[in-house]
Design a protein around this motif. Sequence first.
Motif, PDB file in Angstrom:
ATOM      1  N   ASP A 363       3.464  69.890  22.341  1.00 54.57           N
ATOM      2  CA  ASP A 363       4.733  70.442  21.864  1.00 54.57           C
ATOM      3  C   ASP A 363       5.039  71.775  22.513  1.00 54.57           C
ATOM      4  OD1 ASP A 363       4.927  68.251  20.235  1.00 54.57           O
ATOM      5  OD2 ASP A 363       4.413  69.301  18.380  1.00 54.57           O
ATOM      6  N   ASP A 364       4.005  72.574  22.788  1.00 49.67           N
ATOM      7  CA  ASP A 364       4.221  73.877  23.414  1.00 49.67           C
ATOM      8  C   ASP A 364       4.590  73.725  24.888  1.00 49.67           C
ATOM      9  OD1 ASP A 364       3.566  75.012  20.982  1.00 49.67           O
ATOM     10  OD2 ASP A 364       1.437  75.178  21.489  1.00 49.67           O
ATOM     11  N   VAL A 365       3.991  72.753  25.558  1.00 52.80           N
ATOM     12  CA  VAL A 365       4.362  72.465  26.951  1.00 52.80           C
ATOM     13  C   VAL A 365       5.828  72.049  27.013  1.00 52.80           C
ATOM     14  CG1 VAL A 365       3.937  70.957  28.933  1.00 52.80           C
ATOM     15  CG2 VAL A 365       2.009  71.840  27.605  1.00 52.80           C
ATOM     16  N   HIS A 366       6.229  71.152  26.115  1.00 53.64           N
ATOM     17  CA  HIS A 366       7.612  70.669  26.105  1.00 53.64           C
ATOM     18  C   HIS A 366       8.592  71.790  25.746  1.00 53.64           C
ATOM     19  CE1 HIS A 366       6.518  66.130  25.501  1.00 53.64           C
ATOM     20  NE2 HIS A 366       6.118  66.630  26.656  1.00 53.64           N
ATOM     21  N   ALA A 367       8.227  72.627  24.777  1.00 52.90           N
ATOM     22  CA  ALA A 367       9.103  73.737  24.386  1.00 52.90           C
ATOM     23  C   ALA A 367       9.320  74.691  25.557  1.00 52.90           C
ATOM     24  CB  ALA A 367       8.497  74.485  23.196  1.00 52.90           C
ATOM     25  N   ALA A 368       8.252  74.990  26.306  1.00 52.94           N
ATOM     26  CA  ALA A 368       8.378  75.902  27.456  1.00 52.94           C
ATOM     27  C   ALA A 368       9.243  75.285  28.550  1.00 52.94           C
ATOM     28  CB  ALA A 368       6.983  76.234  27.999  1.00 52.94           C
ATOM     29  N   ILE A 369       9.169  73.975  28.721  1.00 53.54           N
ATOM     30  CA  ILE A 369      10.008  73.304  29.724  1.00 53.54           C
ATOM     31  C   ILE A 369      11.482  73.447  29.360  1.00 53.54           C
ATOM     32  CG2 ILE A 369      10.686  71.031  30.603  1.00 53.54           C
ATOM     33  CD1 ILE A 369       7.708  70.235  30.463  1.00 53.54           C
ATOM     34  N   ILE A 370      11.839  73.177  28.106  1.00 52.55           N
ATOM     35  CA  ILE A 370      13.236  73.243  27.677  1.00 52.55           C
ATOM     36  C   ILE A 370      13.750  74.685  27.688  1.00 52.55           C
ATOM     37  CG2 ILE A 370      14.803  72.880  25.719  1.00 52.55           C
ATOM     38  CD1 ILE A 370      14.026  70.303  27.183  1.00 52.55           C
ATOM     39  N   GLN A 371      12.883  75.632  27.315  1.00 50.61           N
ATOM     40  CA  GLN A 371      13.303  77.043  27.250  1.00 50.61           C
ATOM     41  C   GLN A 371      13.404  77.705  28.611  1.00 50.61           C
ATOM     42  OE1 GLN A 371      10.540  78.981  24.598  1.00 50.61           O
ATOM     43  NE2 GLN A 371      10.973  77.556  22.917  1.00 50.61           N
ATOM     44  N   SER A 372      12.809  77.121  29.608  1.00 53.91           N
ATOM     45  CA  SER A 372      12.778  77.750  30.924  1.00 53.91           C
ATOM     46  C   SER A 372      14.179  77.856  31.531  1.00 53.91           C
ATOM     47  CB  SER A 372      11.887  76.943  31.873  1.00 53.91           C
ATOM     48  OG  SER A 372      11.983  77.457  33.185  1.00 53.91           O
ATOM     49  N   PRO A 373      14.549  79.037  32.015  1.00 51.01           N
ATOM     50  CA  PRO A 373      15.838  79.172  32.709  1.00 51.01           C
ATOM     51  C   PRO A 373      15.806  78.573  34.106  1.00 51.01           C
ATOM     52  CG  PRO A 373      14.638  81.250  32.791  1.00 51.01           C
ATOM     53  CD  PRO A 373      13.830  80.325  31.929  1.00 51.01           C
ATOM     54  N   GLU A 374      14.630  78.169  34.566  1.00 51.59           N
ATOM     55  CA  GLU A 374      14.462  77.659  35.922  1.00 51.59           C
ATOM     56  C   GLU A 374      14.577  76.135  36.016  1.00 51.59           C
ATOM     57  OE1 GLU A 374      13.592  79.633  38.630  1.00 51.59           O
ATOM     58  OE2 GLU A 374      13.756  81.429  37.398  1.00 51.59           O
ATOM     59  N   ILE A 375      14.283  75.434  34.919  1.00 46.22           N
ATOM     60  CA  ILE A 375      14.022  74.000  34.992  1.00 46.22           C
ATOM     61  C   ILE A 375      15.030  73.218  34.162  1.00 46.22           C
ATOM     62  CG2 ILE A 375      12.293  72.210  34.504  1.00 46.22           C
ATOM     63  CD1 ILE A 375      10.200  74.490  34.587  1.00 46.22           C
ATOM     64  N   GLU A 376      15.329  71.998  34.629  1.00 43.77           N
ATOM     65  CA  GLU A 376      16.054  71.037  33.817  1.00 43.77           C
ATOM     66  C   GLU A 376      15.285  69.719  33.814  1.00 43.77           C
ATOM     67  OE1 GLU A 376      19.935  70.537  35.402  1.00 43.77           O
ATOM     68  OE2 GLU A 376      19.251  70.188  37.456  1.00 43.77           O
ATOM     69  N   VAL A 377      15.471  68.967  32.743  1.00 41.99           N
ATOM     70  CA  VAL A 377      14.781  67.681  32.589  1.00 41.99           C
ATOM     71  C   VAL A 377      15.809  66.578  32.772  1.00 41.99           C
ATOM     72  CG1 VAL A 377      13.315  66.271  31.104  1.00 41.99           C
ATOM     73  CG2 VAL A 377      13.218  68.766  30.933  1.00 41.99           C
ATOM     74  N   ILE A 378      15.602  65.753  33.800  1.00 40.49           N
ATOM     75  CA  ILE A 378      16.553  64.704  34.141  1.00 40.49           C
ATOM     76  C   ILE A 378      16.022  63.362  33.656  1.00 40.49           C
ATOM     77  CG2 ILE A 378      17.864  63.621  36.002  1.00 40.49           C
ATOM     78  CD1 ILE A 378      18.428  66.619  35.576  1.00 40.49           C
ATOM     79  N   THR A 379      16.860  62.620  32.935  1.00 40.49           N
ATOM     80  CA  THR A 379      16.471  61.305  32.432  1.00 40.49           C
ATOM     81  C   THR A 379      16.563  60.271  33.553  1.00 40.49           C
ATOM     82  OG1 THR A 379      18.699  60.605  31.812  1.00 40.49           O
ATOM     83  CG2 THR A 379      17.483  61.960  30.217  1.00 40.49           C
ATOM     84  N   PRO A 380      15.950  59.082  33.358  1.00 42.11           N
ATOM     85  CA  PRO A 380      16.063  58.027  34.374  1.00 42.11           C
ATOM     86  C   PRO A 380      17.507  57.645  34.679  1.00 42.11           C
ATOM     87  CG  PRO A 380      14.296  57.505  32.847  1.00 42.11           C
ATOM     88  CD  PRO A 380      14.999  58.696  32.291  1.00 42.11           C
ATOM     89  N   GLY A 381      18.404  57.817  33.706  1.00 42.53           N
ATOM     90  CA  GLY A 381      19.810  57.492  33.921  1.00 42.53           C
ATOM     91  C   GLY A 381      20.630  58.620  34.504  1.00 42.53           C
TER      92      GLY A 381
END
Length: 409
Positions: A363-381
């Motif tokens: 959960d902490d890894v995922h929270a840091a990914i979403i909070q990061s101003p550098e990164i976005e998470v792209i879905t398969p679609g």
Amino acid sequence: MAGKLYEWLSGAVLDDHSRRKHKILREYFFQYLTVRCQLPQQSRFKLAVIDGFSGGGRYQCGAAGSPVIFIEELKRALRYININRGSQGLGLVTIECFLILNDADKNVTAFLQENLAPVIAEAKETESRLILNTVFFSEPFEQLYPKVKELLSKYRCRNVLFNLDQCGHSHVDRKTILDITRSNPSAEIFYTFAIEALVSYLKKSDPTMLISQLAPVGLREDDIRNLENHLTKKSWLGAAERLVFQAFKECAPYVSPFSINNPSGWRYWLIHFANSYKARQVYNNILHDNSSSQAHFGRSGLNMLSYDPAEDGSLYLFGESDRENARNELLEDIPRIISESGDAVSVSDFYASIYNETPAHTDDVHAAIIQSPEIEVITPGGGTRRKPNTITVNDTLKFKSQRTFFHML
């Protein structure tokens, strides 16, 4: 259990470090079973459990030893799995477990059989979807292992869990651990030992590595001879963790070098070996559910052992304050890891690259990914994730088109 010979026949005392270890083992085994029985089309799950130092099954206080724990959790997990599957309209699952139990003392094995008889009988009577095949041995583990390997081949089981709860260190060779993980693609191992015994072993077999790992915190040969004076120091915990990781890192892709927490002296290590990042991911989460049971000294983000022993590093007990520190470090660490692949990486590849080097909760890894101003998470679609709990292994982590200069410094 070898080394420290418990008086099983007259009543073995359950030490605090064993109690903590058993709680982690119990909860992890339950999660192991529920994760492995998630496929909608699945109707049967087959596994082998090898308890190499099984003891007598019950302690003087009545608490369950590891053989009883395995059977109890097989029953509990099977009920949980099938209730959930039934509520979803899915077919029920049958679990088939080959349980191999061994203690070097024949009298202890006989005592174990006596203690297990009613437990096994009750399981067979109440759980029609649990197929339990139990065999008993009384041999030193290294002598027994070739027979176990042959039985596993005959049984044709890919899912293998070893519990090697020795005292000392000399009863299980590192080459055997390596052979287990290489011979069984889905193998996992719980491995217990006393750190003093490992130090003594390495002093004889690999003194150069021993000195090189302990020297950064100022431990020399004289200090090693008087190790008792250092066991309560946080710097010692960090040095010992590096030593353990260095000694065992070749044995499996994922090795958790964490000590059983005991502020009066970090003496006992419970290591989890796995071939899959998912196993380490679940194990990390279990440790956070049992905060203060195990201890880590170093960084709390990624690259957990990459720190200067003389200047930094901190005690991590898997509690909430530790998790807050981890989230702060992860905000810096995760973009750096992604940059090593270019500007994008699949979540599954990202997990595979980090989980041998972090104590962090998923959960902490995922929270840091979403909070990061550098990164976005792209879905398969092609969409974008907005919430941490929606991230899946099929997603992609990608740098945003407008980035800060952080990673260029």
